[in-house]
Write an enzyme that holds these catalytic residues in place. Structure first.
Site, short mmCIF file in Angstrom:
data_model
loop_
_atom_site.label_atom_id
_atom_site.label_comp_id
_atom_site.label_asym_id
_atom_site.label_seq_id
_atom_site.Cartn_x
_atom_site.Cartn_y
_atom_site.Cartn_z
N LYS A 109 -5.73 -5.16 4.42
CA LYS A 109 -6.45 -5.61 3.22
C LYS A 109 -7.44 -6.76 3.47
O LYS A 109 -8.59 -6.50 3.80
CB LYS A 109 -5.46 -5.96 2.11
CG LYS A 109 -4.75 -4.72 1.59
CD LYS A 109 -4.08 -4.91 0.25
CE LYS A 109 -3.73 -3.58 -0.37
NZ LYS A 109 -2.34 -3.15 -0.21
N TYR A 160 6.96 -1.37 -1.02
CA TYR A 160 5.79 -0.51 -0.88
C TYR A 160 5.16 -0.80 0.47
O TYR A 160 4.84 -1.95 0.77
CB TYR A 160 4.76 -0.76 -1.99
CG TYR A 160 3.51 0.06 -1.77
CD1 TYR A 160 3.43 1.38 -2.23
CD2 TYR A 160 2.42 -0.45 -1.08
CE1 TYR A 160 2.31 2.15 -2.00
CE2 TYR A 160 1.29 0.32 -0.84
CZ TYR A 160 1.24 1.61 -1.30
OH TYR A 160 0.13 2.37 -1.07
N TYR A 220 -4.36 7.67 -7.54
CA TYR A 220 -3.30 7.36 -8.51
C TYR A 220 -3.69 7.75 -9.92
O TYR A 220 -3.47 6.98 -10.86
CB TYR A 220 -2.96 5.86 -8.48
CG TYR A 220 -2.52 5.33 -7.15
CD1 TYR A 220 -1.40 5.84 -6.50
CD2 TYR A 220 -3.21 4.29 -6.52
CE1 TYR A 220 -0.98 5.34 -5.28
CE2 TYR A 220 -2.82 3.79 -5.29
CZ TYR A 220 -1.70 4.33 -4.69
OH TYR A 220 -1.28 3.84 -3.48
N ASP A 275 5.52 -6.76 6.83
CA ASP A 275 4.32 -6.10 6.34
C ASP A 275 3.58 -7.12 5.48
O ASP A 275 3.88 -7.30 4.30
CB ASP A 275 4.72 -4.86 5.52
CG ASP A 275 3.52 -4.18 4.88
OD1 ASP A 275 2.40 -4.72 4.96
OD2 ASP A 275 3.72 -3.10 4.28
C1 LIG Z 1 -1.81 -1.85 0.39
C2 LIG Z 1 -0.60 -1.96 1.20
C3 LIG Z 1 -0.35 -1.10 2.28
C4 LIG Z 1 -1.24 0.07 2.61
O1 LIG Z 1 -2.51 -0.30 3.01
P1 LIG Z 1 -3.69 0.77 2.95
O2 LIG Z 1 -4.83 0.08 3.61
O3 LIG Z 1 -3.93 1.05 1.50
O4 LIG Z 1 -3.25 1.98 3.68
C5 LIG Z 1 0.78 -1.32 3.04
N1 LIG Z 1 1.63 -2.32 2.77
C6 LIG Z 1 1.42 -3.17 1.74
C7 LIG Z 1 2.39 -4.28 1.52
C8 LIG Z 1 0.32 -3.02 0.92
O5 LIG Z 1 0.14 -3.84 -0.13
#
Ligand SMILES: *Cc1c(COP(=O)(O)O)cnc(C)c1O
Length: 395
Positions: A246, A132, A6, A219
């Site tokens: 994460k 996102y 980024y 998600d």
């Molecule tokens: C960070 C994130 C992702 C992507 O995860 P990566 O491990 O960086 O590929 C997907 N969805 C959400 C809500 C996120 O915060």
């Protein structure tokens, strides 16, 4: 040379070189900084946690990785058993992968193929404005953030709605029969600007998904493991597919999991080979990642992390109660997340350096100054982070 994320490589300031990390602190050659970002929201137990370090070492003494194609091992079995018993409802079927983006890809692929396997032509994905879901192509399509993905305009088969119940109802009325799934970051939209919304929206979404036979996908890559103050938002409203990443490994090793419920799993379970889920990341079920993830979950339970997060929320609310500034649009607090949104992004220029001088690592983006601290943070350290944020407006 390293191509940083980024960033416009020509103009980016030099990154801060970290030589050590321990607890909430990042160490450079000559100073230490509280990591108010938890390394992109993942390091919930802080750095070098003895229990997590030990889990990695113990596994390392056996092997660090074997592939999951045709092989299995204790670390991945134990983690999947743990998730099966720990996660709500019948979210019992764990598909591992190496990153959140891939895990979301898997969720979307599951949802689409689930429809195909039962002879349905439903292809459209319903998603949220400001969503996102990652940086790979399909996740960019369901995402809605021009600031991240401005180079790729086409959005086929994806409908975006705001987090408002009337818009939700309209979308289902108009497109309900075409939808394969509805994907959301529940209660807290992270990279889209730390936007918070209310539970009734998700309750209504669950009811509409049931009514129209649409899969609900959460998600929780960012919101999982307590960030919203709830262990998972899925504990409150249960989706058909849950994505975790994460903090899954306490930020130790990149790993993620897409967890399906019985209904979704059964949609693939058949004598027909073409109904199988054709996906298999090389490092899925990595043994070091699974060992540390299991240890992380056990810590989360035994050390009563939800209580720690409640303390973080209470201290944050107290510290922010007297804060206001004409340049600030809104202060938002939810669980272990606080965000100061400003009217003009210019207002935050220089804040990162200011925070650095005050012993805090921060990484504001666009109009958002935020903190998502490691849950093990002490009260005085948390206050240091929050006062740094407030003092930026008071100089
Ligand atoms: C960070 C994130 C992702 C992507 O995860 P990566 O491990 O960086 O590929 C997907 N969805 C959400 C809500 C996120 O915060």
């Amino acid at each position: 040379m390293i191509w940083y994320p980024y960033a416009q490589m020509k103009t980016m300031p030099p990154p801060i070189k970290i030589t050590d990390a321990n607890g909430v602190y990042l160490y450079t050659e000559d100073t230490r900084l509280i990591d108010s970002v938890s390394s992109w929201w993942s390091v919930i137990h802080g750095y070098r946690h003895p229990v997590l370090d030990e889990a990695v070492r113990t596994q390392l003494a056996h092997f660090s990785h074997v592939m999951l194609g045709g092989l299995t091992h204790e670390a991945v079995e134990k983690l999947s058993d743990k998730l099966e018993s720990w996660l709500p409802g019948d979210l019992n079927y764990c598909f591992f992968s190496d990153s959140g983006s891939v895990a979301v890809e898997v969720a979307l692929k599951m949802a689409l193929q689930f429809q195909v396997n039962r002879g349905s032509r439903r292809k459209t994905v319903l998603a949220l404005e400001h969503a996102y879901h990652g940086d790979t192509f399909k996740t960019m399509e369901v995402g809605d953030d021009d600031d991240y993905h401005f180079a790729f305009g086409e959005k086929q088969g994806v409908i975006h709605i705001p987090t408002e119940i009337p818009a939700l109802e309209t979308a289902f009325r108009m497109y309900g029969e075409q939808l394969s799934c509805f994907i959301v970051e529940p209660l807290l939209q992270g990279a889209g600007g730390m936007r918070m919304y209310e539970l009734p929206f998700l309750e209504r979404a669950r009811a509409l998904c049931d009514q129209y036979d649409v899969l609900l996908v959460f998600d929780e890559v960012a919101t999982g493991f307590g960030r919203t103050g709830h262990r998972f938002v899925a504990d409150l409203v249960c989706p058909d597919i849950l994505v975790l990443g994460k903090a899954l490994t306490g930020g130790y090793i990149g790993h993620a999991v897409t967890v399906a419920n019985r209904k979704v799993f059964d949609g693939f379970y058949s004598d027909d080979p073409s109904h199988a889920l054709m996906h298999g990341p090389t490092f899925m079920g990595n043994a070091l990642a699974c060992s540390v993830a299991l240890a992380s979950i056990e810590l989360f339970e035994s050390e009563r992390y939800l209580t720690k997060i409640q303390r973080i929320t209470a201290v944050t609310q107290r510290e922010m109660a007297d804060f206001s500034d004409p340049r600030v649009k809104e202060v938002r607090i939810l669980g272990g997340c606080v965000c100061i949104e400003v009217h003009d992004a210019q207002t935050l220029h220089g804040f990162q350096q200011f925070a650095y001088r005050r012993g805090v690592f921060s990484r504001p983006f666009l109009n958002y100054m935020y903190a998502m601290v490691p849950y093990i943070i002490r009260e005085d350290e948390l206050i240091q982070v929050l006062r740094t944020m407030k003092d930026w407006f008071r100089q």
